[in-house]
Design an enzyme around this catalytic site. Structure first.
Site, mmCIF file in Angstrom:
data_model
loop_
_atom_site.group_PDB
_atom_site.id
_atom_site.type_symbol
_atom_site.label_atom_id
_atom_site.label_comp_id
_atom_site.label_asym_id
_atom_site.label_seq_id
_atom_site.Cartn_x
_atom_site.Cartn_y
_atom_site.Cartn_z
ATOM 1 C CG HIS A 94 45.763 30.866 33.469
ATOM 2 N ND1 HIS A 94 44.617 31.644 32.486
ATOM 3 C CD2 HIS A 94 45.708 31.393 35.277
ATOM 4 C CE1 HIS A 94 44.361 31.738 33.841
ATOM 5 N NE2 HIS A 94 43.935 31.607 35.480
ATOM 6 C CD GLU B 5 46.876 29.839 28.031
ATOM 7 O OE1 GLU B 5 45.811 29.566 27.577
ATOM 8 O OE2 GLU B 5 46.951 29.462 29.467
ATOM 9 C CB CYS C 5 41.317 32.180 30.310
ATOM 10 S SG CYS C 5 42.594 32.878 30.721
ATOM 11 C CB CYS D 186 46.088 33.632 28.192
ATOM 12 S SG CYS D 186 46.242 32.440 30.031
#
Length: 172
Positions: free
Chosen positions: A53, A55, A83, A86
């Protein structure tokens, strides 16, 4: 230009890199002392890993650049609400502040479904600023998912070779 918008535009540039790869267009930058110390964009499909991801990639790069897992004094700019994974990493890394473009009502854990960034039960809470670059963040996501639906329909049609039926009955 507003400082938050300036850095969100850098996160949006990262999101556009993801879009060029056919990834969900999510981008992130981490700033410390007015300097970008980490950047990332979504690479889940490209890297074939759940962990890629935007992040998570940015946190990893910032930690390496600063030489510490603690990112105190840092601000994260991300185009889509983080999410649960993260959001947990943001809390664990001790990032002070997160600036979010678009909210994610289906998977967001910075206020939409849960607010993991501000649970008093954790030993760290994160300041949030919402809606910076919201229109452009949402437009990128809408473009991606509209194109994806079209591609999926075209692939489905192409899979039906001439002379084959998709199982539906036709009346002549």
């Amino acid at each position: 230009m507003d400082k938050d918008l300036y850095y969100m535009k850098k996160a949006l540039a990262q999101a556009k890199r993801a879009l060029l790869l056919g990834e969900v267009p999510i981008g992130c930058v981490i700033v410390c002392g007015d300097k970008v110390v980490g950047r990332g964009f979504n690479k889940r499909n490209t890297g074939k890993t759940t962990l890629a991801h935007a992040e998570m990639i940015a946190i990893d790069k910032a930690s390496k650049k600063l030489g510490d897992w603690r990112l105190e004094g840092c601000t994260m700019y991300v185009t889509l609400e983080p999410c649960q994974m993260c959001s947990g990493a943001i809390v664990q890394s001790r990032i002070d502040r997160v600036v979010i473009g678009a909210m994610n009502p289906k998977a967001g854990c910075a206020g939409s479904i849960l607010d993991l960034l501000n649970m008093k039960e954790f030993n760290h809470q994160v300041e949030k600023t919402l809606g910076v670059g919201k229109a452009e963040s949402e437009a990128l996501l809408k473009e991606f998912f509209t194109d994806l639906r079209i591609r999926n329909k075209e692939e489905k049609r192409a899979a039906l070779e001439p002379g084959q039926s998709d199982g539906s009955k036709t009346n002549l």
